[in-house]
Design a protein around this motif. Structure first.
Motif, PDB file in Angstrom:
ATOM      1  N   TYR A 163       0.925  -7.076   6.101  1.00 10.93           N
ATOM      2  CA  TYR A 163       0.216  -6.283   5.098  1.00 10.93           C
ATOM      3  C   TYR A 163       0.337  -4.793   5.409  1.00 10.93           C
ATOM      4  N   THR A 164       0.110  -4.422   6.653  1.00 14.27           N
ATOM      5  CA  THR A 164       0.160  -3.013   7.037  1.00 14.27           C
ATOM      6  C   THR A 164       1.558  -2.449   6.817  1.00 14.27           C
ATOM      7  N   ARG A 165       2.563  -3.206   7.168  1.00 10.60           N
ATOM      8  CA  ARG A 165       3.940  -2.754   6.947  1.00 10.60           C
ATOM      9  C   ARG A 165       4.203  -2.542   5.456  1.00 10.60           C
ATOM     10  N   ALA A 166       3.721  -3.444   4.617  1.00  6.14           N
ATOM     11  CA  ALA A 166       3.908  -3.302   3.174  1.00  6.14           C
ATOM     12  C   ALA A 166       3.185  -2.068   2.641  1.00  6.14           C
ATOM     13  N   LEU A 167       1.969  -1.809   3.146  1.00  2.51           N
ATOM     14  CA  LEU A 167       1.225  -0.634   2.699  1.00  2.51           C
ATOM     15  C   LEU A 167       1.952   0.650   3.111  1.00  2.51           C
ATOM     16  N   GLU A 168       2.493   0.669   4.315  1.00  5.77           N
ATOM     17  CA  GLU A 168       3.271   1.822   4.768  1.00  5.77           C
ATOM     18  C   GLU A 168       4.471   2.050   3.868  1.00  5.77           C
ATOM     19  N   GLU A 169       5.178   0.977   3.547  1.00 14.14           N
ATOM     20  CA  GLU A 169       6.372   1.094   2.707  1.00 14.14           C
ATOM     21  C   GLU A 169       6.009   1.538   1.303  1.00 14.14           C
ATOM     22  N   LEU A 170       4.915   1.010   0.765  1.00 11.77           N
ATOM     23  CA  LEU A 170       4.470   1.412  -0.570  1.00 11.77           C
ATOM     24  C   LEU A 170       4.161   2.900  -0.613  1.00 11.77           C
TER      25      LEU A 170
END
Length: 288
Positions: A163-170
């Motif tokens: 989740y954190t990786r996805a939020l960073e990428e977003l």
């Protein structure tokens, strides 16, 4: 106070044409809670225009019952008309209602350029960015026991990491202006052993991208029973001077401006004096 996260249709309900009277009722309900401006931010995936650029998106992942569930859910929801939604929001603004026009935009890895290109063609005031699923797992569907069973299979730490990786990428795509319910992954009450590691990354992603973060009461209506963001994450946002918006994430009139006075009290206790409002995707500070 502002409420910058409002939906017009509840989860699982059929969309219906947006009407000016509905937005006026939202404004009236919000004003009674001390909220002077609202943003309508329906999910992008609920519009047929999203289907035109993202239909079949989840087929990039391996075939599984979870992928079938996600595909069915997404395709069944993408039926409303974005142009009609925008037209009524513009009508509300022209009528003098304290409304800004927005959308809640999910993260689609490797496809955000298509989303961004489409949304640039509309006169939005604010775009919220969200992570509601990890690959094909809609982890926040708390009423679905099949979805909730995935927590045991995936594991809390891997879920938070993904989740954190996805939020960073977003955030790094610069497609959105605000990170909505930034620690949504806690929705079912599952927390990692050392959440601060993830909080640091979430806050740094917002600060680096120059986006705001949302303080939302929605978590108080979920099993986690906590505002988004958690106290540790809120402190980190403030340390990095990430601008804040406030929100209820209502999916109907009854939850509009939910707990707005409590949010204000929380922010005042942390020394917050201003919020970030948006017009034409440009942010300015307004008094709390």
């Amino acid at each position: 106070m502002i409420d910058y996260h409002l939906h017009l249709w509840s989860h699982g309900s059929k969309d219906k044409p947006v009407v000016l009277e509905e937005l006026a009722a939202y404004c009236e309900h919000a004003a009674a809670q001390g909220v002077s401006e609202i943003a309508v931010t329906e999910h992008f995936y609920r519009f047929s225009q999203a289907r035109s650029i993202l239909s079949g998106y989840f087929r990039r992942y391996p075939e599984s019952p979870m992928r079938d569930l996600m595909e069915q859910y997404w395709e069944q929801n993408a039926t409303a008309d974005l142009d009609q939604y925008v037209a009524v929001a513009l009508e509300a603004k022209a009528a003098g209602l304290p409304v800004v026009m927005g959308l809640e935009v999910d993260y689609y890895p490797e496809a955000m350029h298509r989303v961004q290109a489409m949304l640039l063609g509309y006169p939005f005031d604010v775009l919220l960015g969200s992570v509601h699923w990890i690959e094909t797992w809609p982890f926040d569907h708390i009423d679905d026991p099949v979805v909730m069973a995935e927590w045991e299979r995936v594991g809390v730490e891997p879920a938070w990491a993904a989740y954190t990786r996805a939020l960073e990428e977003l955030a790094a795509t610069h497609t959105v202006d605000v990170l909505a319910h930034p620690d949504l992954v806690k929705v079912a009450g599952h927390r990692p052993k050392v959440p601060q590691e993830y909080f640091d990354r979430m806050a740094e992603a917002a600060a680096t991208a120059g986006v705001a973060a949302e303080v939302s009461s929605a978590g108080m209506r979920k099993p986690v029973r906590e505002f988004y963001p958690a106290p540790g994450l809120l402190r980190r946002f403030l340390e990095l001077e990430v601008p804040l918006t406030t929100a209820s994430d209502a999916h109907g009139l009854g939850d509009v401006a939910d707990r707005a006075p409590e949010i204000k009290e929380l922010l005042v206790a942390h020394g917050v004096t201003t919020l970030r409002r948006f017009e034409g995707r440009v942010g300015t500070e307004v008094a709390l």
